[in-house]
Scaffold this motif. Structure first.
Motif, short mmCIF file in Angstrom:
data_model
loop_
_atom_site.label_atom_id
_atom_site.label_comp_id
_atom_site.label_asym_id
_atom_site.label_seq_id
_atom_site.Cartn_x
_atom_site.Cartn_y
_atom_site.Cartn_z
N LYS A 20 43.45 38.05 47.77
CA LYS A 20 42.55 38.80 48.64
C LYS A 20 41.28 38.03 48.98
O LYS A 20 40.38 38.58 49.59
CB LYS A 20 42.15 40.12 47.96
CG LYS A 20 43.30 41.08 47.79
CD LYS A 20 43.61 41.72 49.11
CE LYS A 20 44.47 42.95 48.94
NZ LYS A 20 44.60 43.70 50.15
N SER A 21 41.18 36.80 48.56
CA SER A 21 39.97 36.03 48.79
C SER A 21 40.33 34.72 49.49
O SER A 21 41.40 34.16 49.27
CB SER A 21 39.29 35.73 47.46
OG SER A 21 38.21 34.86 47.63
N TYR A 22 39.42 34.25 50.31
CA TYR A 22 39.62 32.95 50.95
C TYR A 22 39.43 31.82 49.94
O TYR A 22 39.95 30.74 50.11
CB TYR A 22 38.63 32.76 52.10
CG TYR A 22 38.89 33.70 53.24
CD1 TYR A 22 40.07 33.61 53.99
CD2 TYR A 22 37.98 34.70 53.57
CE1 TYR A 22 40.31 34.48 55.04
CE2 TYR A 22 38.22 35.57 54.61
CZ TYR A 22 39.39 35.46 55.34
OH TYR A 22 39.63 36.32 56.37
N TRP A 53 41.26 38.30 43.41
CA TRP A 53 40.00 38.20 44.14
C TRP A 53 39.31 36.91 43.74
O TRP A 53 39.82 36.13 42.94
CB TRP A 53 39.13 39.42 43.85
CG TRP A 53 39.71 40.66 44.47
CD1 TRP A 53 40.62 41.51 43.90
CD2 TRP A 53 39.48 41.16 45.78
NE1 TRP A 53 40.95 42.51 44.77
CE2 TRP A 53 40.27 42.32 45.94
CE3 TRP A 53 38.69 40.74 46.85
CZ2 TRP A 53 40.28 43.07 47.11
CZ3 TRP A 53 38.70 41.48 48.01
CH2 TRP A 53 39.48 42.63 48.14
N CYS A 54 38.14 36.69 44.25
CA CYS A 54 37.42 35.44 44.03
C CYS A 54 37.16 35.17 42.54
O CYS A 54 37.38 34.07 42.06
CB CYS A 54 36.11 35.46 44.80
SG CYS A 54 35.23 33.90 44.80
N VAL A 57 40.83 39.61 38.71
CA VAL A 57 42.17 40.07 39.11
C VAL A 57 42.19 41.59 38.97
O VAL A 57 41.74 42.14 37.95
CB VAL A 57 43.26 39.45 38.21
CG1 VAL A 57 44.64 39.96 38.59
CG2 VAL A 57 43.21 37.93 38.26
N TYR A 58 42.70 42.26 39.98
CA TYR A 58 42.83 43.72 39.94
C TYR A 58 44.31 44.06 39.81
O TYR A 58 45.13 43.64 40.62
CB TYR A 58 42.25 44.37 41.20
CG TYR A 58 42.48 45.86 41.25
CD1 TYR A 58 41.85 46.71 40.36
CD2 TYR A 58 43.35 46.40 42.19
CE1 TYR A 58 42.08 48.08 40.41
CE2 TYR A 58 43.58 47.76 42.25
CZ TYR A 58 42.93 48.60 41.35
OH TYR A 58 43.16 49.94 41.40
N VAL A 59 44.64 44.80 38.76
CA VAL A 59 46.02 45.20 38.52
C VAL A 59 46.15 46.69 38.81
O VAL A 59 45.42 47.51 38.24
CB VAL A 59 46.44 44.92 37.05
CG1 VAL A 59 47.84 45.44 36.79
CG2 VAL A 59 46.34 43.44 36.75
N ARG A 66 43.16 48.46 36.57
CA ARG A 66 42.21 47.72 35.77
C ARG A 66 41.87 46.37 36.38
O ARG A 66 42.69 45.77 37.06
CB ARG A 66 42.81 47.44 34.38
CG ARG A 66 43.12 48.64 33.54
CD ARG A 66 42.04 49.00 32.55
NE ARG A 66 41.51 47.92 31.77
CZ ARG A 66 41.94 47.58 30.56
NH1 ARG A 66 42.92 48.23 30.00
NH2 ARG A 66 41.35 46.60 29.91
N PHE A 67 40.66 45.93 36.10
CA PHE A 67 40.25 44.59 36.42
C PHE A 67 40.51 43.71 35.21
O PHE A 67 40.26 44.13 34.08
CB PHE A 67 38.76 44.54 36.79
CG PHE A 67 38.47 45.17 38.12
CD1 PHE A 67 38.72 44.47 39.30
CD2 PHE A 67 37.97 46.45 38.21
CE1 PHE A 67 38.46 45.05 40.53
CE2 PHE A 67 37.71 47.04 39.43
CZ PHE A 67 37.95 46.33 40.59
#
Length: 164
Positions: A20-22, A53-54, A57-59, A66-67
């Motif tokens: 989800k991140s560049y 994400w940058c 991680v989001y699960v 959870r992150f």
């Protein structure tokens, strides 16, 4: 029509990992669904998505939202060997452990993950690659866990040798 030599194989499944991140985190290469299943004690089918994400991680899964830190994921073969920076991030993460006995070691499920990888290795080459990886991260385990992992490796190696 299928031939009589058809073997049932594991179906290829779509990855549930979404970036989800560049900016790709250096440890994003270690993120995989097997580890998510071990961390949260769920089946692969119960994972809805794993978002990278940058910095985190989001699960999202059945009963899980959870992150997770990138430093919670153990190294895997085929994506590059762990670097000194990776080791530093892991040690920093473990030092924040609430269990004072575990502050300098990896979580117990790291060893469980390696046991599984040894047992699921499909070739001597892959087994050797997992063993080499363990030799690079042996600082992460107590002597007793290292002995258990060595036994797991030897068992698989002897089992593979008897099938040749």
């Amino acid at each position: 029509m299928l031939s009589s030599s058809y073997q049932k194989t594991t179906p290829i499944r779509a990855s549930k990992i979404v970036h989800k991140s560049y900016i790709l985190h250096p440890q994003a290469r270690f993120v995989n669904e097997e580890v998510v299943c071990l961390i949260f004690g769920i089946n692969f089918e119960d994972i809805y998505t794993v978002e990278c994400w940058c910095y985190i991680v989001y699960v999202h899964g059945k009963g899980v939202s959870r992150f997770v830190s990138y430093a919670d994921f153990p190294p895997i073969i085929g994506v590059g060997l762990p670097t000194a920076r990776d080791r530093l991030k892991w040690r920093k993460r473990w030092s924040k452990s609430y269990d004072y006995r575990q502050k300098q070691y990896a979580p117990d499920w790291w060893a469980e993950f390696l046991h599984i990888q040894f047992s699921q290795a499909t070739s001597e080459y892959d087994l050797q690659r997992w063993w080499h990886l363990l030799s690079l991260i042996n600082f992460a385990f107590t002597n007793s866990i290292l002995q258990q992992l060595q036994h797991s490796y030897q068992s698989k190696r002897e089992g593979a040798g008897s099938r040749r």
